[in-house]
Design a protein around this motif. Sequence first.
Motif, PDB file in Angstrom:
ATOM      1  N   ALA A 115     -18.969   8.968  -8.531  1.00  0.00           N
ATOM      2  CA  ALA A 115     -19.875   8.410  -7.524  1.00  0.00           C
ATOM      3  C   ALA A 115     -19.581   6.931  -7.294  1.00  0.00           C
ATOM      4  O   ALA A 115     -19.581   6.449  -6.149  1.00  0.00           O
ATOM      5  N   LEU A 116     -19.310   6.196  -8.389  1.00  0.00           N
ATOM      6  CA  LEU A 116     -18.991   4.769  -8.251  1.00  0.00           C
ATOM      7  C   LEU A 116     -17.727   4.588  -7.405  1.00  0.00           C
ATOM      8  O   LEU A 116     -17.701   3.764  -6.473  1.00  0.00           O
ATOM      9  N   GLY A 117     -16.671   5.344  -7.709  1.00  0.00           N
ATOM     10  CA  GLY A 117     -15.416   5.217  -6.963  1.00  0.00           C
ATOM     11  C   GLY A 117     -15.605   5.503  -5.491  1.00  0.00           C
ATOM     12  O   GLY A 117     -15.126   4.753  -4.625  1.00  0.00           O
ATOM     13  N   ALA A 118     -16.328   6.596  -5.192  1.00  0.00           N
ATOM     14  CA  ALA A 118     -16.563   6.943  -3.792  1.00  0.00           C
ATOM     15  C   ALA A 118     -17.360   5.845  -3.092  1.00  0.00           C
ATOM     16  O   ALA A 118     -17.069   5.473  -1.947  1.00  0.00           O
ATOM     17  N   ALA A 119     -18.370   5.293  -3.797  1.00  0.00           N
ATOM     18  CA  ALA A 119     -19.193   4.233  -3.206  1.00  0.00           C
ATOM     19  C   ALA A 119     -18.365   2.983  -2.941  1.00  0.00           C
ATOM     20  O   ALA A 119     -18.530   2.317  -1.903  1.00  0.00           O
ATOM     21  N   LEU A 120     -17.442   2.626  -3.862  1.00  0.00           N
ATOM     22  CA  LEU A 120     -16.587   1.454  -3.639  1.00  0.00           C
ATOM     23  C   LEU A 120     -15.703   1.649  -2.415  1.00  0.00           C
ATOM     24  O   LEU A 120     -15.542   0.737  -1.596  1.00  0.00           O
ATOM     25  N   THR A 121     -15.152   2.856  -2.256  1.00  0.00           N
ATOM     26  CA  THR A 121     -14.328   3.140  -1.077  1.00  0.00           C
ATOM     27  C   THR A 121     -15.147   3.010   0.204  1.00  0.00           C
ATOM     28  O   THR A 121     -14.706   2.391   1.183  1.00  0.00           O
ATOM     29  N   VAL A 122     -16.357   3.567   0.189  1.00  0.00           N
ATOM     30  CA  VAL A 122     -17.224   3.486   1.360  1.00  0.00           C
ATOM     31  C   VAL A 122     -17.579   2.034   1.671  1.00  0.00           C
ATOM     32  O   VAL A 122     -17.524   1.597   2.837  1.00  0.00           O
ATOM     33  N   ALA A 123     -17.913   1.253   0.626  1.00  0.00           N
ATOM     34  CA  ALA A 123     -18.269  -0.149   0.831  1.00  0.00           C
ATOM     35  C   ALA A 123     -17.092  -0.931   1.402  1.00  0.00           C
ATOM     36  O   ALA A 123     -17.253  -1.744   2.330  1.00  0.00           O
ATOM     37  N   ALA A 124     -15.887  -0.689   0.882  1.00  0.00           N
ATOM     38  CA  ALA A 124     -14.704  -1.409   1.370  1.00  0.00           C
ATOM     39  C   ALA A 124     -14.409  -1.046   2.820  1.00  0.00           C
ATOM     40  O   ALA A 124     -14.033  -1.901   3.628  1.00  0.00           O
ATOM     41  N   GLU A 125     -14.592   0.228   3.166  1.00  0.00           N
ATOM     42  CA  GLU A 125     -14.404   0.633   4.559  1.00  0.00           C
ATOM     43  C   GLU A 125     -15.432  -0.040   5.464  1.00  0.00           C
ATOM     44  O   GLU A 125     -15.109  -0.482   6.566  1.00  0.00           O
ATOM     45  N   ALA A 126     -16.669  -0.125   4.980  1.00  0.00           N
ATOM     46  CA  ALA A 126     -17.720  -0.754   5.774  1.00  0.00           C
ATOM     47  C   ALA A 126     -17.414  -2.231   5.996  1.00  0.00           C
ATOM     48  O   ALA A 126     -17.785  -2.813   7.019  1.00  0.00           O
ATOM     49  N   ALA A 127     -16.737  -2.855   5.028  1.00  0.00           N
ATOM     50  CA  ALA A 127     -16.389  -4.272   5.136  1.00  0.00           C
ATOM     51  C   ALA A 127     -15.057  -4.465   5.862  1.00  0.00           C
ATOM     52  O   ALA A 127     -14.518  -5.572   5.881  1.00  0.00           O
ATOM     53  N   HIS A 128     -14.519  -3.380   6.456  1.00  0.00           N
ATOM     54  CA  HIS A 128     -13.273  -3.437   7.224  1.00  0.00           C
ATOM     55  C   HIS A 128     -12.102  -3.973   6.425  1.00  0.00           C
ATOM     56  O   HIS A 128     -11.247  -4.680   6.956  1.00  0.00           O
ATOM     57  N   VAL A 129     -12.048  -3.649   5.140  1.00  0.00           N
ATOM     58  CA  VAL A 129     -10.903  -4.005   4.319  1.00  0.00           C
ATOM     59  C   VAL A 129      -9.680  -3.230   4.840  1.00  0.00           C
ATOM     60  O   VAL A 129      -9.815  -2.089   5.286  1.00  0.00           O
ATOM     61  N   ALA A 130      -8.503  -3.831   4.792  1.00  0.00           N
ATOM     62  CA  ALA A 130      -7.300  -3.206   5.368  1.00  0.00           C
ATOM     63  C   ALA A 130      -6.921  -1.920   4.640  1.00  0.00           C
ATOM     64  O   ALA A 130      -7.287  -1.692   3.485  1.00  0.00           O
ATOM     65  N   ALA A 131      -6.102  -1.121   5.319  1.00  0.00           N
ATOM     66  CA  ALA A 131      -5.994   0.311   5.066  1.00  0.00           C
ATOM     67  C   ALA A 131      -5.806   0.853   3.648  1.00  0.00           C
ATOM     68  O   ALA A 131      -6.583   1.695   3.242  1.00  0.00           O
ATOM     69  N   PRO A 132      -4.819   0.472   2.827  1.00  0.00           N
ATOM     70  CA  PRO A 132      -4.779   1.261   1.583  1.00  0.00           C
ATOM     71  C   PRO A 132      -5.820   0.789   0.584  1.00  0.00           C
ATOM     72  O   PRO A 132      -6.121   1.500  -0.373  1.00  0.00           O
ATOM     73  N   TRP A 133      -6.384  -0.428   0.758  1.00  0.00           N
ATOM     74  CA  TRP A 133      -7.207  -1.021  -0.292  1.00  0.00           C
ATOM     75  C   TRP A 133      -8.518  -0.321  -0.561  1.00  0.00           C
ATOM     76  O   TRP A 133      -8.937  -0.255  -1.735  1.00  0.00           O
ATOM     77  N   PRO A 134      -9.212   0.207   0.440  1.00  0.00           N
ATOM     78  CA  PRO A 134     -10.430   0.964   0.083  1.00  0.00           C
ATOM     79  C   PRO A 134     -10.136   2.078  -0.910  1.00  0.00           C
ATOM     80  O   PRO A 134     -10.864   2.268  -1.887  1.00  0.00           O
ATOM     81  N   LEU A 135      -9.031   2.801  -0.691  1.00  0.00           N
ATOM     82  CA  LEU A 135      -8.662   3.872  -1.619  1.00  0.00           C
ATOM     83  C   LEU A 135      -8.323   3.316  -2.999  1.00  0.00           C
ATOM     84  O   LEU A 135      -8.759   3.854  -4.028  1.00  0.00           O
ATOM     85  N   VAL A 136      -7.549   2.236  -3.018  1.00  0.00           N
ATOM     86  CA  VAL A 136      -7.108   1.669  -4.297  1.00  0.00           C
ATOM     87  C   VAL A 136      -8.309   1.154  -5.086  1.00  0.00           C
ATOM     88  O   VAL A 136      -8.440   1.423  -6.294  1.00  0.00           O
ATOM     89  N   VAL A 137      -9.193   0.404  -4.404  1.00  0.00           N
ATOM     90  CA  VAL A 137     -10.372  -0.147  -5.081  1.00  0.00           C
ATOM     91  C   VAL A 137     -11.248   0.974  -5.639  1.00  0.00           C
ATOM     92  O   VAL A 137     -11.694   0.926  -6.796  1.00  0.00           O
ATOM     93  N   GLY A 138     -11.478   2.018  -4.827  1.00  0.00           N
ATOM     94  CA  GLY A 138     -12.305   3.138  -5.279  1.00  0.00           C
ATOM     95  C   GLY A 138     -11.703   3.844  -6.479  1.00  0.00           C
ATOM     96  O   GLY A 138     -12.383   4.099  -7.484  1.00  0.00           O
TER      97      GLY A 138
END
Lengths: 210, 210, 210
Positions: free
Chosen positions: C161-184
């Motif tokens: 759940a934490l990983g998925a939430a980090l990916t969603v948050a990074a996408e919401a903050a318009h972080v560039a493309a591979p990083w939401p996945l990497v951060v999550g």
Amino acid sequence: MTSLQSLALNAMNLAGVAAFGVNGALTALRSARLDLAGALILGSVTALGGGTIRDVIMGHLPPTTFVDWRYLLAAGLGSLVAFWLGRHLVRYLRILEVADALGLSLFCATGAQIALQGHLGAVQAVLLGVVSATGGGLARDVLVRQVPTAFSEGLYLTPAALGAALTVAAEAAHVAAPWPLVVGALGALTLRLLAVKFRWNAPRARFGPS
Amino acid sequence: MTSLQSLALNAMNLAGVAAFGVNGALTALRSARLDLAGALILGSVTALGGGTIRDVIMGHLPPTTFVDWRYLLAAGLGSLVAFWLGRHLVRYLRILEVADALGLSLFCATGAQIALQGHLGAVQAVLLGVVSATGGGLARDVLVRQVPTAFSEGLYLTPAALGAALTVAAEAAHVAAPWPLVVGALGALTLRLLAVKFRWNAPRARFGPS
Amino acid sequence: MTSLQSLALNAMNLAGVAAFGVNGALTALRSARLDLAGALILGSVTALGGGTIRDVIMGHLPPTTFVDWRYLLAAGLGSLVAFWLGRHLVRYLRILEVADALGLSLFCATGAQIALQGHLGAVQAVLLGVVSATGGGLARDVLVRQVPTAFSEGLYLTPAALGAALTVAAEAAHVAAPWPLVVGALGALTLRLLAVKFRWNAPRARFGPS
């Protein structure tokens, strides 16, 4: 549907989801040592499972239960209530049985109507009503390794089938819009509550494990 | 397909569904005390489960097994026969094993062909054949809390894979229309019946629970 | 996505599938006597189950896990490795735990992003991430009749759940493309490995079976 009818249907549906959520999380907590996340998942599976299977079968994807945040909220709140107040709620088992019967009744009627709207036949509509009403509880029982209550605990499938059949019959007779749902849900609820009170059972096979 | 071929396919398919329905309800009745509704549901799950999973995977929604009333009728009649005549049928276990082998064989061949019609690759078609042929029995075993027969009882998955592979190979060789199905079903049936008769097993892992 | 990003994502995804395949077949072999076909099926169910459920929910049918032969190959090879080398691999349980954690982390991030691409909301995206990451293991545990590890073994659902939430948050903050996945994925991996090392648990209910 008029907006008033749609409002009533949604409100009843959400109440059913919340009731199934409480019920599912409590049932799961009584048969397996679960943490908070496990209770949330099992409560939600119970509350949303039947509707999700129904929507997959009808090809309504992603499922309404998944897209509409109010369903997720109702299921989650129901599970959290069970997790935090579980020790106290166990005393009020009768309330929970009524809530479970309510969820069962609402879902068998709405499931049947959704099938008719998708141009399925009458038998298929009854079947989809039963699947919607009992699918969540089946999934919960499989996950916590119990014999599904639907198979062992008095009349459970039969009230769902009766309710769905009443809804289908009312639709076939062109009864006006909210009444097929109301008749179906009330029929299922009455039979289920009577079955719980008088411990009715469906006929059993004359052989089986001894 | 010509109408004669389509007729033969449908007839064989429905016979398979009915056989799986009897078999499923009987297997369920032998491992759990079920009422009439439970036997109906478990027989139908066994009979229709594999085809339903197949249609969900292929995106054919609502599933054929659900839309076509003849499938529901065959599954329901099979379950009712098992419920009422169960005590007598138990003596004829060999007949049931043949019926189960027939269902397995028909579904692995038709599942593989449906995958090819949906433009899936050869490996995927074999896999879909196996899923179609064994999915219903798996679902039944999970619901009555048995170790799935598919994993424990001699060669079961292998004949399904062989039959699906034969159908795929015959289609790849442009064999005329009903024969890929016939070759696949006969191949699976032969291997399954030989495996039952001579108690063949697939190689087992060299470790496991003792 | 650029082709480099897509390549990295696919490579990580396939590594996750293979790791789940090894892990699934091994877990299954340790709790039930399986033959070769059973190990292949259970390894593949573990490896591909979560992604298949995700694609069914999103209406991407036939599921990617089924259409793309590389997923089938990775799952099959992972299962075969477990079947033939199982006795030796059992010693390296720590390696398998890391592999399982890697699969969990990758799937929760990719599941969440696929939900966002399908225009689901943030809560739904987190839920789909958790379902993708844990669905395969749940299906495996149900088939071999174990209490799902996800419910009983330390923090398992929470890192997903934490990983998925980090990916969603990074996408919401318009972080560039591979990083939401990497951060999550990194967030989930870190929490899961810490939870394994220090035997962390989510809060448990104050009642339950004793």
